[in-house]
Write an enzyme that holds these catalytic residues in place. Sequence first.
Site, PDB file in Angstrom:
ATOM      1  CE  LYS A  68      -4.248  -1.628   2.230  1.00 38.01           C
ATOM      2  NZ  LYS A  68      -5.425  -1.336   3.151  1.00 38.01           N
ATOM      3  CG  ASP A 104      -8.900   1.248   3.284  1.00 38.57           C
ATOM      4  OD1 ASP A 104      -9.272   0.393   2.862  1.00 38.57           O
ATOM      5  OD2 ASP A 104      -7.548   0.845   3.421  1.00 38.57           O
TER       6      ASP A 104
END
Length: 279
Positions: A68, A104
Amino acid sequence: MSEFIKAAVIGHPISHSKSPIIHNHWIEKYALNGSYEAIDIHPDNLSAELDKLIAQGYSGFNFTLPHKELVLPYCDELEQIAEVIGAVNCLSVKDGKKIGSNTDSYGFLANLTHQKQGIDFQGGAALVIGAGGAARAIVSALMSTRMPRIYVTNRTFEKAQKLADELNMFTDLIVPVAWDKKDQVLDQCTLIVNTTSLGMDGEPDLEIDFGRLSKGALVNDIVYAPLQTKFLKDAQASGFETVTGIGMLLYQAQQAFRKWFHVNPEVDEELTQKVLAQI
Ligand code: ATR
């Protein structure tokens, strides 16, 4: 026939990922012309392997551990939210440009607002437990709801302090709290979110003093294996409403799917049960 859209989740390891179940459920449900696979790429080869996949026609990627943050410099452009969070979990190739994003924050908020209709974010403070990547996404999301205060507590206090310093910018909304002092702010909180790995299968449990939590507060755990963590069970036993973590996973996928397939896929009970059956 519309163009075939190829997407994949990239991680190392990757076999545990639930993303293929979710995206393939939607590809099938909406009879779309596309595919979504799980691909293992070692972090040392990330850029070279992504170049190859893009040359093969892949135009959408999700990233999970350990990629990420590593993928940030690979992107030609970053959406503001990915820049703020400092992590990319979703990449879209558009006109040859690699655009990094992070879904997210959306996933967290969409889950809460769907699970708790009419949730009032402005009536009290939040306590976010943890200061890793997930906490950064969640604090960013909560800032957009205009919560009056966001407490962040973390085992390693310096990380909570750093998160607050970086995300506060021109506000003093985020207040770091020492790990052993977190119970002292509970009487001001209307929302608590566990973003740590405490409570996951094989990990120790998270304990807080629910006796001190403000009446009517909502308790959310982003851990989903197990779905009902001890933290959530303790909250329920003390009379608090709880929200499980599976929805954040599903809704972060929803926003990514929308970017690549231009369809707004439904997060429904059938999909939720399908994913839970694999946990
Ligand atoms: P993610 O991207 O899922 O947020 P992460 O960045 O690795 O994952 O963050 C993990 C979080 O869980 C951190 O807040 C970590 O606390 P530290 O910063 O002190 O490491 C927290 N965490 C993990 N194990 C923990 C434990 N045994 N007790 C308390 N906090 C823990």
